[in-house]
Design a protein around this motif. Sequence first.
Motif, PDB file in Angstrom:
ATOM      1  N   GLN A 164     -11.322  17.290 -21.280  1.00 58.05           N
ATOM      2  CA  GLN A 164     -10.223  17.328 -20.307  1.00 58.05           C
ATOM      3  C   GLN A 164      -9.187  18.344 -20.759  1.00 58.05           C
ATOM      4  N   HIS A 200      -6.108  12.188 -16.320  1.00 57.60           N
ATOM      5  CA  HIS A 200      -6.847  11.206 -15.522  1.00 57.60           C
ATOM      6  C   HIS A 200      -5.898  10.026 -15.226  1.00 57.60           C
ATOM      7  N   SER A 214      -6.644   7.079 -16.038  1.00 62.20           N
ATOM      8  CA  SER A 214      -6.979   6.022 -17.009  1.00 62.20           C
ATOM      9  C   SER A 214      -5.800   5.507 -17.854  1.00 62.20           C
ATOM     10  N   GLN A 227      -4.729   2.183 -17.045  1.00 63.96           N
ATOM     11  CA  GLN A 227      -5.481   1.035 -17.617  1.00 63.96           C
ATOM     12  C   GLN A 227      -4.688   0.440 -18.775  1.00 63.96           C
ATOM     13  N   ARG A 248      -5.620  19.093 -14.625  1.00 64.59           N
ATOM     14  CA  ARG A 248      -6.472  19.691 -15.652  1.00 64.59           C
ATOM     15  C   ARG A 248      -6.543  21.188 -15.452  1.00 64.59           C
ATOM     16  N   GLN A 254      -7.214  10.898  -8.400  1.00 66.79           N
ATOM     17  CA  GLN A 254      -8.267   9.913  -8.676  1.00 66.79           C
ATOM     18  C   GLN A 254      -7.796   8.536  -8.215  1.00 66.79           C
ATOM     19  N   GLU A 274      -8.229   5.016 -10.036  1.00 68.58           N
ATOM     20  CA  GLU A 274      -8.699   4.301 -11.217  1.00 68.58           C
ATOM     21  C   GLU A 274      -8.973   2.863 -10.806  1.00 68.58           C
ATOM     22  N   PHE A 332     -18.064   8.150 -22.034  1.00 69.24           N
ATOM     23  CA  PHE A 332     -16.604   8.239 -22.038  1.00 69.24           C
ATOM     24  C   PHE A 332     -16.147   7.449 -23.263  1.00 69.24           C
ATOM     25  N   PHE A 367     -13.701   5.594 -23.733  1.00 70.12           N
ATOM     26  CA  PHE A 367     -13.028   4.312 -23.438  1.00 70.12           C
ATOM     27  C   PHE A 367     -13.933   3.300 -22.747  1.00 70.12           C
ATOM     28  N   THR A 368     -15.202   3.670 -22.513  1.00 71.15           N
ATOM     29  CA  THR A 368     -16.139   2.686 -21.950  1.00 71.15           C
ATOM     30  C   THR A 368     -17.436   2.690 -22.771  1.00 71.15           C
ATOM     31  N   GLY A 409     -17.247   8.192 -12.299  1.00 72.24           N
ATOM     32  CA  GLY A 409     -17.589   7.777 -13.651  1.00 72.24           C
ATOM     33  C   GLY A 409     -17.033   6.385 -13.903  1.00 72.24           C
ATOM     34  N   GLY A 410     -17.709   5.643 -14.763  1.00 70.18           N
ATOM     35  CA  GLY A 410     -17.212   4.295 -15.048  1.00 70.18           C
ATOM     36  C   GLY A 410     -17.917   3.699 -16.261  1.00 70.18           C
ATOM     37  N   ALA A 470     -14.391  -0.526 -15.798  1.00 70.73           N
ATOM     38  CA  ALA A 470     -13.416   0.435 -15.267  1.00 70.73           C
ATOM     39  C   ALA A 470     -14.170   1.563 -14.596  1.00 70.73           C
ATOM     40  N   PHE A 471     -13.484   2.223 -13.691  1.00 65.83           N
ATOM     41  CA  PHE A 471     -14.107   3.397 -13.052  1.00 65.83           C
ATOM     42  C   PHE A 471     -13.010   4.348 -12.603  1.00 65.83           C
ATOM     43  N   GLY A 472     -13.393   5.598 -12.385  1.00 65.56           N
ATOM     44  CA  GLY A 472     -12.462   6.600 -11.870  1.00 65.56           C
ATOM     45  C   GLY A 472     -13.166   7.430 -10.815  1.00 65.56           C
TER      46      GLY A 472
END
Length: 345
Positions: free
Chosen positions: A157, A171, A173, A176, A198, A212, A214, A252, A254-255, A286-287, A309-311
């Motif tokens: 990113q 993002h 995120s 979250q 970005r 996005q 989230e 990712f 974070f997941t 993505g998630g 989670a997802f974005g």
Amino acid sequence: MALTRLKEILDDALSRIKESKTSEHIANIRNTFLSKKSELMSMFSMIGKLDPEERKNAGKEINDTKLAITEALEVKEKEISEKELEEKLMSEEIDISLPGRNFSVGGKNPFHIIKDEMTDIFLGMGFEVKDGPEVETDLYNFELLNIPKDHPARDMQDTFYIDPNTLLRTHTSPVQARTMLEKKGQPIRMICPGKTYRRDDDDATHSHQFAQIEGLVVDKNINIGHLKATLELFAKKMFGEGREIRLRSSFFPFTEPSVEVDISCINCGGKGCNMCKGTGWIEILGGGMVHPNVLKMNGYDPEEYSGFAFGIGIERVAMLRYGIDDIRKIYTNDVRFLHQFKKKI
Ligand code: PHE
């Protein structure tokens, strides 16, 4: 002398007044009979030359004549100006039978149509809507999402920094982390639509600013089946009942596990075409399952709680839904573009 002449002057004035039709006529008559140089006015200066007997009445007679003319002029003047006003009003009358002027109303930007539709779908599933700052700190955008300093995932990113610790969020995120810290261990079911930034704007589908939605669910016994069912329902509501989804393994920080989610191609239905580059599938988001480190850092015990989670890129969904080929069309607000999304009122 004078009395007969006075009478003539008066008659002459009154008959001209009677015939006058415009305020201009009135002004002329006033000038002719009452200006300093007029015959009547010059009579005042002759009074002194008369014999005492005549002099007595003369002043009064001249003055009476002057008053009579003045008064007649005033009456007529009022009459004329009323008439002129009325004529003016008549000629300016509003024609209510004329069609009104057209006001042109634009259309809602497709970005907002889609953002609202997406939000509605998740509200219907019991999600609440959260908000968060676009200027973020490194802590929320990276650290609390399990992306420590110098982690190679930061390269995914390309970031606009304001100072080494402050940046434009890359993002949604970070919301979250913010929500978990706010809910302090309570179950969560939230979405957050918002702008992200970005430095990748190298083709027609990317922009340095985009948006996005989230999504985050944290509770006891949440598993990847919940993630799949939620996103499948979303895909069907957004792109039609016939849509299928497929989860592909991804990464990712974070997941864990992480997935990319594809929908069956909205153009060919899965057979393979230009739009899906022959694969039959189109990537839309993505998630994954919330990483235990993320739960821990933000106040949830990963032994007790789990989450997904997802974005989802909002412009991407809008472009797919409407067949928009260049993301910049969404931002430039050209009315020729916006009118295509105008709903009939
Ligand atoms: N934040 C990720 C991105 O912008 C998307 C994402 C959100 C992935 C939530 C997993 C979970 O690429």
